[in-house]
Design an enzyme around this catalytic site. Structure first.
Site, PDB file in Angstrom:
ATOM      1  N   TYR A   6     -34.610 -66.717 -14.454  1.00 24.31           N
ATOM      2  CA  TYR A   6     -35.319 -65.722 -15.503  1.00 24.31           C
ATOM      3  C   TYR A   6     -34.314 -65.000 -16.345  1.00 24.31           C
ATOM      4  CZ  TYR A   6     -38.820 -61.835 -16.816  1.00 24.31           C
ATOM      5  OH  TYR A   6     -39.365 -60.892 -17.504  1.00 24.31           O
TER       6      TYR A   6
ATOM      7  N   ILE B 137     -42.770 -52.560 -15.945  1.00 23.45           N
ATOM      8  CA  ILE B 137     -43.795 -52.000 -16.754  1.00 23.45           C
ATOM      9  C   ILE B 137     -45.039 -52.408 -15.866  1.00 23.45           C
ATOM     10  CG2 ILE B 137     -45.321 -52.200 -18.788  1.00 23.45           C
ATOM     11  CD1 ILE B 137     -42.231 -51.335 -19.308  1.00 23.45           C
TER      12      ILE B 137
ATOM     13  N   GLY C 139     -50.660 -58.694 -19.605  1.00 19.82           N
ATOM     14  CA  GLY C 139     -50.460 -57.270 -19.476  1.00 19.82           C
ATOM     15  C   GLY C 139     -50.018 -56.647 -20.867  1.00 19.82           C
TER      16      GLY C 139
ATOM     17  N   GLN D 160     -33.181 -64.127  -9.352  1.00 18.98           N
ATOM     18  CA  GLN D 160     -33.745 -64.313 -10.824  1.00 18.98           C
ATOM     19  C   GLN D 160     -32.580 -64.804 -11.615  1.00 18.98           C
ATOM     20  OE1 GLN D 160     -35.777 -61.038 -12.525  1.00 18.98           O
ATOM     21  NE2 GLN D 160     -37.654 -61.793 -11.926  1.00 18.98           N
TER      22      GLN D 160
ATOM     23  N   PRO E  23     -37.775 -54.896 -21.917  1.00 22.75           N
ATOM     24  CA  PRO E  23     -38.613 -53.829 -20.997  1.00 22.75           C
ATOM     25  C   PRO E  23     -37.893 -53.811 -19.844  1.00 22.75           C
ATOM     26  CG  PRO E  23     -39.972 -55.409 -22.254  1.00 22.75           C
ATOM     27  CD  PRO E  23     -38.584 -56.038 -22.341  1.00 22.75           C
TER      28      PRO E  23
ATOM     29  N   ASP F   4     -39.470 -66.495  -8.990  1.00 25.73           N
ATOM     30  CA  ASP F   4     -38.258 -65.909  -8.281  1.00 25.73           C
ATOM     31  C   ASP F   4     -37.997 -66.569  -7.016  1.00 25.73           C
ATOM     32  OD1 ASP F   4     -38.554 -64.043 -10.319  1.00 25.73           O
ATOM     33  OD2 ASP F   4     -39.003 -62.417  -9.092  1.00 25.73           O
TER      34      ASP F   4
END
Ligand code: NDP
Length: 250
Positions: free
Chosen positions: A156, A189, A17, A153, A186, A97
């Site tokens: 992550y 998005i 993406g 997360q 970011p 997750d």
């Protein structure tokens, strides 16, 4: 943001993406754009063909960014067939997750390796060349969740926060050599990664946290990558630039 010299940009995960928007933007600015895709990506040829129909001729190479040997052979092939890399965008990434209680070692390892080890694996292939040529741009795509943490997360958030530690330390080492290293963080998005979140969760939990009242657009991230890749951004290094609609300010 026109280039004063022709440059080559390498975008990992360029068929995803954000990656696609970054490739399209850099191509529009005149960069030769090379993307990598996972070795198992069966849609790579189709993607290249659809880009070609829009007049965009990208170079594409399979590369598992988790695997050191794959990165060595991929970037050496790019050097032979396309030329040296001037701009590297470490964009490939994944999420797995789950709460820390349920997180197993495999979920931890794959997220750390794909988001963080990949920066080492890819940057090592191009950094010395940038230093020798006296010009380079390394841009690491992190996340707002690396800055503020996120429920479910731990893996992550740790990997994405680690990317910015990598950015700052490397930026110091190469600052006098014309090479900048920056992180982009970011927020949410509107890519497939985010649209996979159930709509009711997006509408009730995520969008209300974003002061601009909407998801970001991939093109908005691509515009920031274009700036950081440019000549004008030569004085920006070691930065972590938030682009999150005001969701997290610090
Ligand atoms: P996508 O899932 O659309 O794209 C991720 C890309 O990473 C894919 O193109 C995939 O390649 C590539 N990739 C994953 N694992 C590997 C691997 N082992 N080797 C090579 N390539 C791999 O996600 P987005 O475009 O949304 O995300 C891009 C980056 O932006 C990620 O790092 C993500 O963490 C970060 N980000 C995204 C946000 C968002 O809202 N979308 C917010 C904050 C950060 P292939 O398609 O070939 O399998």
């Amino acid at each position: 943001m026109a280039q004063d010299k022709h440059r080559t940009a390498l975008v990992t995960g360029g068929m995803g993406g954000l990656g696609e928007a970054i490739c399209v933007k850099l191509a529009a600015l005149g960069y030769t754009v090379v993307t990598t895709h996972s070795p198992g990506n069966t849609k790579a040829r189709e993607w290249l063909e659809s880009m070609r129909k829009q007049g965009l001729n990208f170079h594409a190479y399979p590369c598992d960014v988790v695997d050191w040997d794959s990165c060595v052979s991929c970037v050496s092939q790019i050097a032979k067939e396309v030329g040296p890399v001037d701009v590297l965008v470490n964009n490939a990434g994944i999420t797995r997750d789950t709460t820390f209680k349920k997180m197993d070692k495999a979920n931890w390892d794959v997220v750390i390796r794909t988001n963080l080890d990949s920066c080492f694996n890819m940057t090592k292939q191009v950094c010395d060349g940038m230093v020798d040529r006296g010009w380079g741009r390394i841009i690491n795509i992190s996340s707002v969740n690396g800055q503020k943490g996120a429920f479910g997360q731990v893996n992550y958030s740790a990997a994405k926060a680690g990317m910015h530690g990598f950015t700052k330390a490397l930026a110091l080492e190469v600052a006098r050599k014309g090479v900048t290293v920056n992180t982009i963080s970011p927020g949410y998005i509107g890519t497939k990664m985010v649209m996979a979140i159930p709509k009711e969760v997006l509408d009730s939990k995520i969008i209300p946290q974003i002061p601009t009242g909407r998801l970001g657009k991939p093109e908005e991230i691509a515009g920031l990558v274009a700036y950081l890749s440019s000549e004008e951004a030569a004085f920006v290094t070691g930065a972590n630039i938030a682009i999150n609609g005001g969701q997290h300010m610090f």
